[in-house]
Design an enzyme around this catalytic site. Structure first.
Site, PDB file in Angstrom:
ATOM      1  N   GLU A  13       0.855  -1.181   0.000  1.00  0.00           N
ATOM      2  CA  GLU A  13       0.000   0.000   0.000  1.00  0.00           C
ATOM      3  C   GLU A  13       0.894   1.234   0.000  1.00  0.00           C
ATOM      4  O   GLU A  13       1.960   1.222   0.629  1.00  0.00           O
ATOM      5  CB  GLU A  13      -0.896   0.071   1.249  1.00  0.00           C
ATOM      6  CG  GLU A  13      -2.062  -0.891   1.241  1.00  0.00           C
ATOM      7  CD  GLU A  13      -1.705  -2.214   1.871  1.00  0.00           C
ATOM      8  OE1 GLU A  13      -0.654  -2.300   2.554  1.00  0.00           O
ATOM      9  OE2 GLU A  13      -2.453  -3.189   1.671  1.00  0.00           O
ATOM     10  N   TYR A  16       7.995   2.106  -7.414  1.00  0.00           N
ATOM     11  CA  TYR A  16       7.254   0.848  -7.586  1.00  0.00           C
ATOM     12  C   TYR A  16       6.864   0.638  -9.057  1.00  0.00           C
ATOM     13  O   TYR A  16       6.952  -0.482  -9.574  1.00  0.00           O
ATOM     14  CB  TYR A  16       6.004   0.828  -6.700  1.00  0.00           C
ATOM     15  CG  TYR A  16       6.296   1.096  -5.237  1.00  0.00           C
ATOM     16  CD1 TYR A  16       7.454   0.615  -4.633  1.00  0.00           C
ATOM     17  CD2 TYR A  16       5.418   1.846  -4.443  1.00  0.00           C
ATOM     18  CE1 TYR A  16       7.732   0.876  -3.298  1.00  0.00           C
ATOM     19  CE2 TYR A  16       5.689   2.110  -3.104  1.00  0.00           C
ATOM     20  CZ  TYR A  16       6.854   1.625  -2.554  1.00  0.00           C
ATOM     21  OH  TYR A  16       7.137   1.885  -1.234  1.00  0.00           O
TER      22      TYR A  16
HETATM   23  C1  COA Z   1      10.602   6.117  -1.504  1.00  0.00           C
HETATM   24  C2  COA Z   1      12.071   6.126  -1.106  1.00  0.00           C
HETATM   25  C3  COA Z   1      12.390   4.877  -0.297  1.00  0.00           C
HETATM   26  C4  COA Z   1      12.939   6.122  -2.394  1.00  0.00           C
HETATM   27  O1  COA Z   1      14.292   5.976  -2.014  1.00  0.00           O
HETATM   28  P1  COA Z   1      15.491   6.676  -2.805  1.00  0.00           P
HETATM   29  O2  COA Z   1      16.757   6.030  -2.373  1.00  0.00           O
HETATM   30  O3  COA Z   1      15.419   8.154  -2.684  1.00  0.00           O
HETATM   31  O4  COA Z   1      15.139   6.294  -4.307  1.00  0.00           O
HETATM   32  P2  COA Z   1      16.176   5.938  -5.473  1.00  0.00           P
HETATM   33  O5  COA Z   1      17.263   6.942  -5.526  1.00  0.00           O
HETATM   34  O6  COA Z   1      16.572   4.515  -5.328  1.00  0.00           O
HETATM   35  O7  COA Z   1      15.257   6.111  -6.777  1.00  0.00           O
HETATM   36  C5  COA Z   1      14.768   4.979  -7.489  1.00  0.00           C
HETATM   37  C6  COA Z   1      13.564   5.391  -8.312  1.00  0.00           C
HETATM   38  O8  COA Z   1      12.531   5.884  -7.457  1.00  0.00           O
HETATM   39  C7  COA Z   1      11.838   6.969  -8.099  1.00  0.00           C
HETATM   40  N1  COA Z   1      12.078   8.200  -7.350  1.00  0.00           N
HETATM   41  C8  COA Z   1      12.886   8.347  -6.273  1.00  0.00           C
HETATM   42  N2  COA Z   1      12.798   9.611  -5.805  1.00  0.00           N
HETATM   43  C9  COA Z   1      11.922  10.253  -6.601  1.00  0.00           C
HETATM   44  C10 COA Z   1      11.413  11.585  -6.616  1.00  0.00           C
HETATM   45  N3  COA Z   1      11.779  12.507  -5.700  1.00  0.00           N
HETATM   46  N4  COA Z   1      10.479  11.913  -7.556  1.00  0.00           N
HETATM   47  C11 COA Z   1      10.074  11.001  -8.477  1.00  0.00           C
HETATM   48  N5  COA Z   1      10.548   9.709  -8.503  1.00  0.00           N
HETATM   49  C12 COA Z   1      11.451   9.356  -7.583  1.00  0.00           C
HETATM   50  C13 COA Z   1      12.434   7.057  -9.497  1.00  0.00           C
HETATM   51  O9  COA Z   1      11.696   6.172 -10.321  1.00  0.00           O
HETATM   52  C14 COA Z   1      13.833   6.499  -9.282  1.00  0.00           C
HETATM   53  O10 COA Z   1      14.392   5.940 -10.447  1.00  0.00           O
HETATM   54  P3  COA Z   1      15.345   6.855 -11.402  1.00  0.00           P
HETATM   55  O11 COA Z   1      16.551   7.183 -10.551  1.00  0.00           O
HETATM   56  O12 COA Z   1      15.654   5.950 -12.554  1.00  0.00           O
HETATM   57  O13 COA Z   1      14.548   8.064 -11.745  1.00  0.00           O
HETATM   58  C15 COA Z   1      12.429   7.417  -0.310  1.00  0.00           C
HETATM   59  O14 COA Z   1      11.941   8.540  -1.007  1.00  0.00           O
HETATM   60  C16 COA Z   1      11.880   7.447   1.115  1.00  0.00           C
HETATM   61  O15 COA Z   1      12.503   6.946   2.051  1.00  0.00           O
HETATM   62  N6  COA Z   1      10.692   8.084   1.318  1.00  0.00           N
HETATM   63  C17 COA Z   1      10.097   8.208   2.651  1.00  0.00           C
HETATM   64  C18 COA Z   1       9.506   6.919   3.144  1.00  0.00           C
HETATM   65  C19 COA Z   1       8.410   6.442   2.201  1.00  0.00           C
HETATM   66  O16 COA Z   1       7.614   7.227   1.704  1.00  0.00           O
HETATM   67  N7  COA Z   1       8.376   5.121   1.976  1.00  0.00           N
HETATM   68  C20 COA Z   1       7.389   4.510   1.103  1.00  0.00           C
HETATM   69  C21 COA Z   1       6.260   3.982   1.905  1.00  0.00           C
HETATM   70  S1  COA Z   1       5.031   3.224   0.841  1.00  0.00           S
END
Ligand code: COA
Length: 217
Positions: A142, A154
């Site tokens: 979710e 995702y």
């Molecule tokens: C969601 C989360 C885990 C992503 O981690 P991250 O290490 O920043 O992400 P990555 O650098 O590995 O990015 C991988 C992909 O995610 C997406 N993405 C990551 N950050 C993004 C942003 N700010 N806007 C849009 N897409 C994004 C992109 O598809 C990216 O791929 P790309 O580099 O080819 O564009 C991080 O933002 C987070 O910890 N958020 C807070 C907690 C949360 O919301 N968890 C999800 C609960 S359902």
């Protein structure tokens, strides 16, 4: 589902233990409006046989940051020091429950100043691979309808929006999308996953070697 090995990367993904919880809870509080408690994590780690939790560790002192991030990073390190024993810092974590052939991803978070460096993607890809190896046919989760970064991650890994849970989040009554992968064992998904995994490993290796080259001597 193996094209290369995550274990050769400078950032390591390892099972989460109770000893990791101080760092995990620090990231949890910085990442979620309704953070899980230490008790909730302890239950997951000690008693939930369906639960699988992992942390990603990296030597964050070797990571390039801009000056604003450096000041913020310094402040955060003062407020929340990394373990003094030289263990690389936890940069993120993920968990899933394996139930009836479904990997239900329960949480994922990356330390705010470490986002955008592919650590979240590494945690998700590692988990999909781990779950498939343990017999999961699909992965599901979710996500808040407002959480675009997570949804993009995702979607990149083939999750599709298959439903809506109304007012799923009690802190603000926000709806959740239910997102689910196609069958993990299908040839189509495996081809997609292997392509993504190769690109991810290349990206993490490139970042690692650039950081090493730019280290002051
Ligand atoms: C969601 C989360 C885990 C992503 O981690 P991250 O290490 O920043 O992400 P990555 O650098 O590995 O990015 C991988 C992909 O995610 C997406 N993405 C990551 N950050 C993004 C942003 N700010 N806007 C849009 N897409 C994004 C992109 O598809 C990216 O791929 P790309 O580099 O080819 O564009 C991080 O933002 C987070 O910890 N958020 C807070 C907690 C949360 O919301 N968890 C999800 C609960 S359902």
């Amino acid at each position: 589902m193996r094209v290369d090995d995550f274990s050769k990367l400078a950032v390591r993904v390892e099972p989460m233990t109770v000893a990791d919880l101080t760092e995990v809870l620090n990231i949890e509080h910085l990442s979620f409006p309704s953070p899980w408690s230490a008790r909730a994590y302890e239950y997951e780690l000690r008693y939930n046989d369906m639960a699988h939790y992992f942390v990603a560790r990296a030597d964050t002192s070797a990571l390039n940051t801009n000056s604003g991030e450096r000041v913020l990073g310094w402040l955060k390190r003062v407020l929340h020091p990394a373990p003094a024993n030289g263990t690389p810092q936890i940069v993120g974590y993920i968990g899933y429950w394996l139930m009836a052939g479904e990997a239900h991803i329960s949480t994922i978070a990356v330390r705010p100043e470490m986002r955008g460096r592919a650590f979240g993607e590494l945690l998700l890809a590692f988990t999909i691979e781990d779950a498939a190896r343990r017999g999961a046919h699909v992965a599901t989760l979710e996500v808040r309808i407002s959480n675009t970064p997570a949804q993009q991650l995702y979607l990149k890994y083939g999750f599709e929006k298959v439903g809506l849970r109304k007012a799923y989040y009690s802190d603000n009554n926000e709806d959740a999308f239910i997102m689910t992968t196609p069958p993990l064992g299908s040839a189509q998904y495996q081809t997609r996953f292997e392509r993504l995994k190769s690109a991810l490993i290349m990206r993490l290796n490139e970042v690692g070697s650039k950081q090493l080259q730019s280290q002051p001597t």
